[in-house]
Design an enzyme around this catalytic site. Structure first.
Site: not given
Length: 525
Positions: A159, A189, A262-264, A320-323
């Site tokens: 980000h 991220d 700013g620490n990111s 490939g499964v919704q959990i």
């Protein structure tokens, strides 16, 4: 001799000093700072083999600070039309100018100051003007980072560099170097930059084995908060394994070392000068530090960083499964001893899991014999495999555990993840069908037009069904794994559950094009 400040100024300075000394306050009162010796006089800490004299952090900070950098990002921003001086007008939510009368003041305003009625121009002309507008590279963000090799690889957050067109890496001594983006992984991220280190002696740091990090260990955060490069803060590890809803692989280390904007992308060090995590998020109602910050664990980050350096991208295994989580009610409904594992809500069409035979309603309890505690545990486990890896998935189905062999696929890109689905039903209810009441469940249902499932036509107020989020228009597809097409089917499934000693039934429910599972308590009479 220096003169004393004037009385009003002196009072303000004293007041400011007093404010700095106050750490926090609230209903419980105000806590004030005490020096380390005073605290030591009041509290006696038992000596252990791990205890050492506290000499401060200056030595480790001096050693690792040169490896920490500031990252400045610029992006190409398009200038607005007729606005070369950077001054623009924007009226969000207003109707198009073509809808206003010819003599309306806004039309006159834009003719005089905007050149013409932009919204009134033909779309083709407006689109061409949009493409031809000049672009200017402007600062768009800043963050922190750190060297992990002497040849100039820098780790930071995705980000921080997102949407950037150029990057500047600022060293500890103020030297500015051009950075090149090597690769990013939005799901965790993380990002990697590269600078030319020819002729320079670059100091770098190493990742620690964060599995050895304990709650209560000291931690140092070094970074670029609010553009103040080279800032050092200290605290302790507050918690492990935090899920903050940032993504499917959340497994953050929580620290209380002050971390701000700013620490990111900056490192969190242990007292040996090793990186235990990458600071990536804070919890703050005000935007400033309140003592809760989150870092990506070093072990997970190092593997991803290595992959980014190798080929600039990450390839993850895909089941490939919704959990969804397994609640106590769901465990009770299916006969599972403990509320653990990951409930399969719906396999993605033509996915590796669907083709191998994983079904909606299965509860994944292990992968390659290793226990799965929850959906996050499954997501991280599957992501750790390479595509095309063959694994064994253990599922709990119909009261028994079954092993299913699956060859994992390649994780699709985020914009390819949308599940394909058929056209939405315009009207799932069949008006000519008589509705039936399921009083024990607080529902009124009628058969669906296509003969698959029961459409909920009414949900009893203050019922368990209402508490669970069921509503009119939802379609009940299965109850305890059995397809239902009539109220009698539901009653039969409920009776079987009661006879088996269960106090709840598990319903597979379809809402629009999405499916989920809802456990409803049942009782006789």
């Amino acid at each position: 001799m220096a003169q004393k400040p004037s009385t009003p100024l002196r009072r303000r300075l004293l007041a400011a000093a007093g404010a700095v000394a106050i750490l926090g306050g609230g209903a419980a009162g105000i806590s004030t700072y005490q020096s380390m010796p005073a605290f030591a006089d009041q509290v006696t800490v038992p000596t252990t083999e791990r205890s050492t004299a506290f000499d401060g952090f200056a030595d480790v900070v001096e050693r690792v600070s040169p490896a920490v950098v500031s990252v400045r990002v610029k992006s190409n921003r398009q200038l607005t039309s007729n606005n070369q001086n950077g001054f623009s007008f924007e009226f969000r939510g207003m109707p198009g100018l073509e809808q206003l009368p010819e003599d309306h003041p806004f039309r006159r305003f834009f003719r005089e100051f905007g050149g013409q009625d932009d919204d009134a121009r033909p779309n083709r002309e407006r689109d061409r003007a949009e493409r031809d507008r000049p672009r200017r590279e402007r600062p768009s963000g800043q963050g922190s980072g750190f060297f992990i090799s002497e040849d100039g690889y820098v780790v930071t957050n995705n980000h921080v560099v997102e949407n950037g067109s150029s990057y500047t890496v600022v060293l500890d001594d103020g030297t500015e170097l051009d950075g090149k983006l090597v690769g990013t992984d939005p799901r965790t991220d993380l990002a990697v930059l590269k600078v030319d280190t020819e002729g320079r002696d670059i100091q770098f740091v190493k990742f620690a084995d964060d599995s050895k990090v304990r709650v209560g260990d000291w931690v140092l955060a070094i970074g670029n908060p609010f553009g103040l490069g080279g800032s050092v803060t200290a605290g302790i590890v507050s918690a492990r394994g935090r899920d903050i809803g940032a993504g499917p692989y959340d497994d953050f280390i929580q620290i209380d070392a002050p971390v701000n904007r700013g620490n990111s992308g900056g490192p969190a060090f242990n007292t040996a000068g090793e990186v235990i995590g990458i600071n990536t998020a804070i919890f703050s109602p005000s935007g400033g530090n309140v003592g809760i910050a989150f870092a990506i664990p070093a072990t997970a980050a190092s593997r991803i960083v290595d992959d980014l350096i190798d080929d600039g991208s990450i390839e993850r295994g895909w089941l490939g499964v919704q959990i969804a989580p397994v609640s106590d009610d769901i465990a009770e409904a299916v006969g599972l001893d403990m509320a653990e594992g990951a409930l399969v809500q719906q396999p993605t069409e033509k996915s590796p899991g669907a083709q191998a035979g994983i079904e909606a309603g299965d509860i994944i309890v292990a992968v390659n014999g290793e226990k799965i505690d929850d959906p996050r545990s499954l997501s991280r486990k599957i992501a750790g495999f390479e595509p095309d890896t063959e694994i064994t998935v253990s599922v709990f189905r119909d009261g028994d555990t079954k092993d299913i062999d699956v060859q994992l696929g390649l994780m699709p890109k985020p914009d390819e993840m949308a599940m394909s689905s058929g056209p939405a039903q315009e009207d799932s209810q069949a008006p000519e069908q008589a509705s039936s009441s399921l009083d024990d469940l607080g529902l009124t249902v009628t058969p669906a037009e296509d003969g698959e499932g029961l459409v909920i036509t009414e949900v009893e107020a203050d019922s368990d069904a209402e508490d669970k989020g069921l509503s009119a228009g939802d379609i009940i597809l299965k109850v305890n794994g059995q397809a239902v097409n009539s109220a009698e089917d539901v009653t039969d499934a409920t009776d079987k559950a009661l006879e088996g000693g269960r106090r709840a039934v598990l319903m597979q429910v379809k809402t629009n094009d999405a499916q989920r599972f809802v456990a409803l308590p049942v009782s006789r009479g």
